[in-house]
Design a protein around this motif. Structure first.
Motif, PDB file in Angstrom:
ATOM      1  N   ASP A  54       0.829  -1.206   0.000  1.00 49.86           N
ATOM      2  CA  ASP A  54       0.000   0.000   0.000  1.00 49.86           C
ATOM      3  C   ASP A  54       0.866   1.259   0.000  1.00 49.86           C
ATOM      4  N   LYS A  55       2.008   1.161   0.645  1.00 49.44           N
ATOM      5  CA  LYS A  55       2.913   2.303   0.756  1.00 49.44           C
ATOM      6  C   LYS A  55       3.786   2.496  -0.491  1.00 49.44           C
ATOM      7  N   TYR A  56       4.219   1.401  -1.120  1.00 51.83           N
ATOM      8  CA  TYR A  56       5.242   1.494  -2.155  1.00 51.83           C
ATOM      9  C   TYR A  56       4.797   1.147  -3.585  1.00 51.83           C
ATOM     10  N   VAL A  57       3.623   0.563  -3.762  1.00 52.29           N
ATOM     11  CA  VAL A  57       3.181   0.143  -5.099  1.00 52.29           C
ATOM     12  C   VAL A  57       2.317   1.235  -5.726  1.00 52.29           C
ATOM     13  N   ARG A  58       2.530   1.465  -7.016  1.00 49.42           N
ATOM     14  CA  ARG A  58       1.735   2.459  -7.748  1.00 49.42           C
ATOM     15  C   ARG A  58       0.293   1.979  -7.844  1.00 49.42           C
ATOM     16  N   LYS A  59      -0.627   2.950  -7.811  1.00 49.49           N
ATOM     17  CA  LYS A  59      -2.059   2.645  -7.881  1.00 49.49           C
ATOM     18  C   LYS A  59      -2.677   3.423  -9.032  1.00 49.49           C
ATOM     19  N   ASP A  60      -3.744   2.840  -9.589  1.00 43.32           N
ATOM     20  CA  ASP A  60      -4.472   3.558 -10.637  1.00 43.32           C
ATOM     21  C   ASP A  60      -5.444   4.547  -9.992  1.00 43.32           C
ATOM     22  N   GLU A  61      -6.241   5.213 -10.817  1.00 42.99           N
ATOM     23  CA  GLU A  61      -7.163   6.244 -10.313  1.00 42.99           C
ATOM     24  C   GLU A  61      -8.235   5.681  -9.385  1.00 42.99           C
ATOM     25  N   ASN A  62      -8.451   4.342  -9.432  1.00 44.57           N
ATOM     26  CA  ASN A  62      -9.433   3.704  -8.541  1.00 44.57           C
ATOM     27  C   ASN A  62      -8.797   3.145  -7.266  1.00 44.57           C
ATOM     28  N   GLY A  63      -7.486   3.347  -7.132  1.00 44.63           N
ATOM     29  CA  GLY A  63      -6.797   2.849  -5.936  1.00 44.63           C
ATOM     30  C   GLY A  63      -6.338   1.406  -6.041  1.00 44.63           C
ATOM     31  N   ASN A  64      -6.431   0.800  -7.230  1.00 47.13           N
ATOM     32  CA  ASN A  64      -5.979  -0.581  -7.434  1.00 47.13           C
ATOM     33  C   ASN A  64      -4.490  -0.593  -7.768  1.00 47.13           C
ATOM     34  N   PHE A  65      -3.800  -1.605  -7.288  1.00 43.27           N
ATOM     35  CA  PHE A  65      -2.379  -1.738  -7.594  1.00 43.27           C
ATOM     36  C   PHE A  65      -2.196  -1.940  -9.089  1.00 43.27           C
ATOM     37  N   ILE A  66      -1.169  -1.319  -9.636  1.00 45.11           N
ATOM     38  CA  ILE A  66      -0.863  -1.447 -11.064  1.00 45.11           C
ATOM     39  C   ILE A  66       0.138  -2.581 -11.254  1.00 45.11           C
ATOM     40  N   GLN A  67      -0.236  -3.554 -12.099  1.00 43.29           N
ATOM     41  CA  GLN A  67       0.662  -4.663 -12.402  1.00 43.29           C
ATOM     42  C   GLN A  67       1.663  -4.240 -13.474  1.00 43.29           C
ATOM     43  N   THR A  68       2.843  -4.860 -13.428  1.00 49.39           N
ATOM     44  CA  THR A  68       3.833  -4.587 -14.461  1.00 49.39           C
ATOM     45  C   THR A  68       3.354  -5.195 -15.772  1.00 49.39           C
ATOM     46  N   GLU A  69       3.721  -4.583 -16.878  1.00 53.44           N
ATOM     47  CA  GLU A  69       3.299  -5.086 -18.177  1.00 53.44           C
ATOM     48  C   GLU A  69       4.061  -6.345 -18.568  1.00 53.44           C
ATOM     49  N   ASP A  70       5.335  -6.395 -18.243  1.00 48.75           N
ATOM     50  CA  ASP A  70       6.156  -7.523 -18.670  1.00 48.75           C
ATOM     51  C   ASP A  70       6.099  -8.723 -17.723  1.00 48.75           C
ATOM     52  N   ASN A  71       5.607  -8.539 -16.513  1.00 51.67           N
ATOM     53  CA  ASN A  71       5.496  -9.633 -15.542  1.00 51.67           C
ATOM     54  C   ASN A  71       4.125  -9.604 -14.872  1.00 51.67           C
ATOM     55  N   PRO A  72       3.099 -10.139 -15.522  1.00 46.65           N
ATOM     56  CA  PRO A  72       1.775 -10.144 -14.884  1.00 46.65           C
ATOM     57  C   PRO A  72       1.843 -10.843 -13.522  1.00 46.65           C
TER      58      PRO A  72
END
Length: 137
Positions: A54-72
């Motif tokens: 929650d502290k270090y992972v990027r979130k989208d506009e809805n507050g969901n964690f953003i997954q990396t594109e190259d490593n789902p």
């Protein structure tokens, strides 16, 4: 027994390798009790890991964690916090917790098929008999 969260996490994968196998009642009971204790400890670990995410992972506009594109399945860290995340995650992984572990004698595992990697991960559960004190375990 004091064990780190990382040790318990690694043991989980090893135990998953052997739990589908048939074994005698005593061994099965010891393993199932160890699994229950490990799962309880790892629940606390997961709660702490969720705080780090929650502290270090990027979130989208809805507050969901953003997954990396190259490593789902992996999440994108906030670039300027990577060093802090790694430090905090390593500290969490090395945190020691007290857990009741039932040891298993090697002869109790004679009919269980297990990889050397799995034995390494659950080595803290295996007690060496007098004959095997000089053997690596």
């Amino acid at each position: 027994m004091k064990l780190t969260y990382l040790t318990l996490s690694n043991a989980t994968a090893a135990l998953n390798e052997i739990i589908p196998q048939q074994m005698n009642y005593r061994t099965s009971l010891k393993i199932s009790q160890n699994i229950k204790g490990i799962q309880a400890a790892l629940t606390d670990y997961q709660e702490e890991m969720n705080k780090l995410m929650d502290k270090y992972v990027r979130k989208d506009e809805n507050g969901n964690f953003i997954q990396t594109e190259d490593n789902p399945g992996f999440y994108e860290l906030i670039p300027e916090t990577i060093k802090d995340f790694n430090r905090d995650r390593n500290e969490l992984n090395q945190f020691e917790v007290e857990i009741n572990i039932y040891t298993i004698r090697p002869e109790e595992m004679e009919n269980i098929k297990i990889s050397p990697a799995a034995i390494t991960s659950i080595g803290f559960m295996i007690e060496a008999s007098d004959k095997e004190q000089g053997w690596p375990m």
